[in-house]
Design a protein around this motif. Structure first.
Motif, short mmCIF file in Angstrom:
data_model
loop_
_atom_site.label_atom_id
_atom_site.label_comp_id
_atom_site.label_asym_id
_atom_site.label_seq_id
_atom_site.Cartn_x
_atom_site.Cartn_y
_atom_site.Cartn_z
N CYS A 29 0.84 -1.30 0.09
CA CYS A 29 -0.04 0.11 0.10
C CYS A 29 0.95 1.21 -0.02
CB CYS A 29 -0.80 -0.07 1.16
SG CYS A 29 -1.79 1.55 1.60
N ALA A 30 0.50 2.40 -0.63
CA ALA A 30 1.46 3.49 -0.63
C ALA A 30 0.36 4.76 -0.85
CB ALA A 30 2.14 3.38 -2.03
N ALA A 31 0.87 5.98 -0.56
CA ALA A 31 0.13 7.28 -0.49
C ALA A 31 1.16 8.41 -1.13
CB ALA A 31 -0.15 7.46 1.02
N GLY A 32 0.49 8.88 -1.88
CA GLY A 32 1.10 10.27 -2.53
C GLY A 32 0.30 11.12 -2.83
N PRO A 33 0.60 12.40 -2.73
CA PRO A 33 -0.05 13.84 -2.90
C PRO A 33 -0.53 13.75 -4.41
CG PRO A 33 2.32 14.41 -3.14
CD PRO A 33 2.16 12.97 -2.76
N SER A 34 -2.02 14.07 -4.36
CA SER A 34 -2.64 14.21 -5.53
C SER A 34 -2.16 15.12 -6.66
CB SER A 34 -4.18 14.63 -5.18
OG SER A 34 -4.81 13.51 -4.67
N ARG A 35 -2.06 14.83 -7.72
CA ARG A 35 -1.69 15.77 -8.99
C ARG A 35 -2.74 15.82 -10.12
NH1 ARG A 35 3.97 16.42 -7.62
NH2 ARG A 35 4.71 14.52 -6.62
N ASP A 36 -2.49 16.60 -10.99
CA ASP A 36 -3.45 16.58 -12.23
C ASP A 36 -3.33 15.44 -13.08
OD1 ASP A 36 -2.64 20.14 -12.47
OD2 ASP A 36 -4.07 19.14 -11.16
N TYR A 37 -2.64 14.36 -12.74
CA TYR A 37 -2.50 13.36 -13.58
C TYR A 37 -2.59 12.10 -12.76
CZ TYR A 37 2.26 13.65 -12.29
OH TYR A 37 3.35 13.75 -11.70
N GLU A 38 -2.88 10.89 -13.34
CA GLU A 38 -2.93 9.66 -12.58
C GLU A 38 -1.57 9.40 -11.97
OE1 GLU A 38 -6.39 7.39 -14.82
OE2 GLU A 38 -4.50 6.76 -14.96
N LEU A 39 -1.25 8.93 -10.74
CA LEU A 39 -0.05 8.48 -10.44
C LEU A 39 -0.09 6.98 -10.44
CD1 LEU A 39 -0.11 10.39 -6.73
CD2 LEU A 39 0.68 10.99 -9.00
N ARG A 40 1.30 6.72 -10.93
CA ARG A 40 1.31 5.30 -11.32
C ARG A 40 2.64 4.78 -10.94
NH1 ARG A 40 -1.98 2.37 -15.20
NH2 ARG A 40 -4.14 3.51 -15.30
N ARG A 41 3.67 5.67 -10.90
CA ARG A 41 5.20 5.61 -10.72
C ARG A 41 5.60 5.45 -9.24
NH1 ARG A 41 8.30 9.93 -14.17
NH2 ARG A 41 6.86 11.19 -12.99
N ARG A 42 6.42 4.67 -8.95
CA ARG A 42 6.76 4.57 -7.45
C ARG A 42 7.43 5.87 -6.92
NH1 ARG A 42 11.12 -0.39 -6.49
NH2 ARG A 42 10.96 0.68 -4.41
N LEU A 43 8.10 6.40 -7.54
CA LEU A 43 8.62 7.79 -7.13
C LEU A 43 7.53 8.95 -6.89
CD1 LEU A 43 11.59 8.30 -9.29
CD2 LEU A 43 11.77 7.39 -6.99
N GLU A 44 6.57 8.62 -7.25
CA GLU A 44 5.14 9.55 -6.82
C GLU A 44 4.67 9.53 -5.53
OE1 GLU A 44 4.01 10.62 -11.51
OE2 GLU A 44 3.16 8.79 -10.62
N PHE A 45 4.85 8.24 -4.91
CA PHE A 45 4.23 7.85 -3.73
C PHE A 45 5.26 7.98 -2.44
CE2 PHE A 45 0.09 5.98 -4.95
CZ PHE A 45 0.47 6.11 -6.40
N ASP A 46 4.92 9.03 -1.45
CA ASP A 46 5.85 9.22 -0.41
C ASP A 46 5.91 8.30 0.68
OD1 ASP A 46 4.50 12.58 -0.65
OD2 ASP A 46 6.24 11.82 -1.98
N TYR A 47 4.65 7.30 0.84
CA TYR A 47 4.65 6.60 2.03
C TYR A 47 4.10 5.37 1.54
CZ TYR A 47 3.95 11.27 4.55
OH TYR A 47 4.15 12.42 4.68
N TRP A 48 4.83 4.17 2.37
CA TRP A 48 4.77 2.85 2.03
C TRP A 48 4.31 2.08 3.10
CZ3 TRP A 48 5.07 1.09 -3.19
CH2 TRP A 48 5.27 2.05 -3.96
N GLY A 49 3.55 0.95 3.07
CA GLY A 49 3.43 -0.25 4.02
C GLY A 49 4.47 -1.00 4.00
N GLN A 50 4.41 -2.08 4.71
CA GLN A 50 5.60 -3.19 4.77
C GLN A 50 5.07 -4.30 4.01
OE1 GLN A 50 8.35 -2.88 6.59
NE2 GLN A 50 7.82 -1.01 6.77
N GLY A 51 3.95 -4.29 3.42
CA GLY A 51 3.80 -5.26 2.47
C GLY A 51 3.03 -6.38 3.05
N THR A 52 2.29 -7.29 2.02
CA THR A 52 1.63 -8.48 2.57
C THR A 52 1.86 -9.34 1.32
OG1 THR A 52 -0.54 -9.58 3.50
CG2 THR A 52 -0.77 -7.80 1.87
#
Length: 125
Positions: free
Chosen positions: A96-119
């Motif tokens: 799971c990841a969270a990134g600030p909204s922009r005017d386009y769709e976010l799909r790249r890892r670098l666009e997301f600031d926060y990450w979970g540990q994974g499942t």
């Protein structure tokens, strides 16, 4: 402190279903996009799906379109990934990841600031 905590992974047979959850805390996410990524052994982490916390607009990778559904529960600050018709190639660690909204769709890892540990999700044939 921002925390994203995933749950719901497991072992399922091909054709089965799983629902992943991501509990978010530590800040207001109303201006954020919540995403799901996955990483299989030996492969790059790839985009799966995303949803704008405000408005609920969604986007999906072509490989999961029509099988996976991303949704959110504002009251619980939780994002879900409903996965149906699972295939062995869906086997991966899901993040799971969270990134600030922009005017386009976010799909790249670098666009997301926060990450979970994974499942871990494992689909057997």
């Amino acid at each position: 402190q921002v925390q994203l905590v995933e749950s719901g992974g497991g072992l399922v047979q091909a054709g089965g279903s799983l629902r992943l959850s991501c509990a978010a805390s530590g800040r207001t996410f109303s201006n954020y996009v919540m995403g799901w990524f996955r990483q299989a052994p030996g492969k790059e982490r790839e985009f799966v799906a995303a949803i704008r916390w405000s408005g609920g607009r969604t986007s999906y990778a072509d490989s999961v379109k029509g099988r996976f559904t991303i949704s959110r529960d504002n009251a619980k600050n939780t994002v879900y990934l409903q996965m149906n018709s699972l295939k062995p190639e869906d086997t991966a660690v899901y993040y799971c990841a969270a990134g600030p909204s922009r005017d386009y769709e976010l799909r790249r890892r670098l666009e997301f600031d926060y990450w979970g540990q994974g499942t871990q999700v494992t689909v057997s044939s």
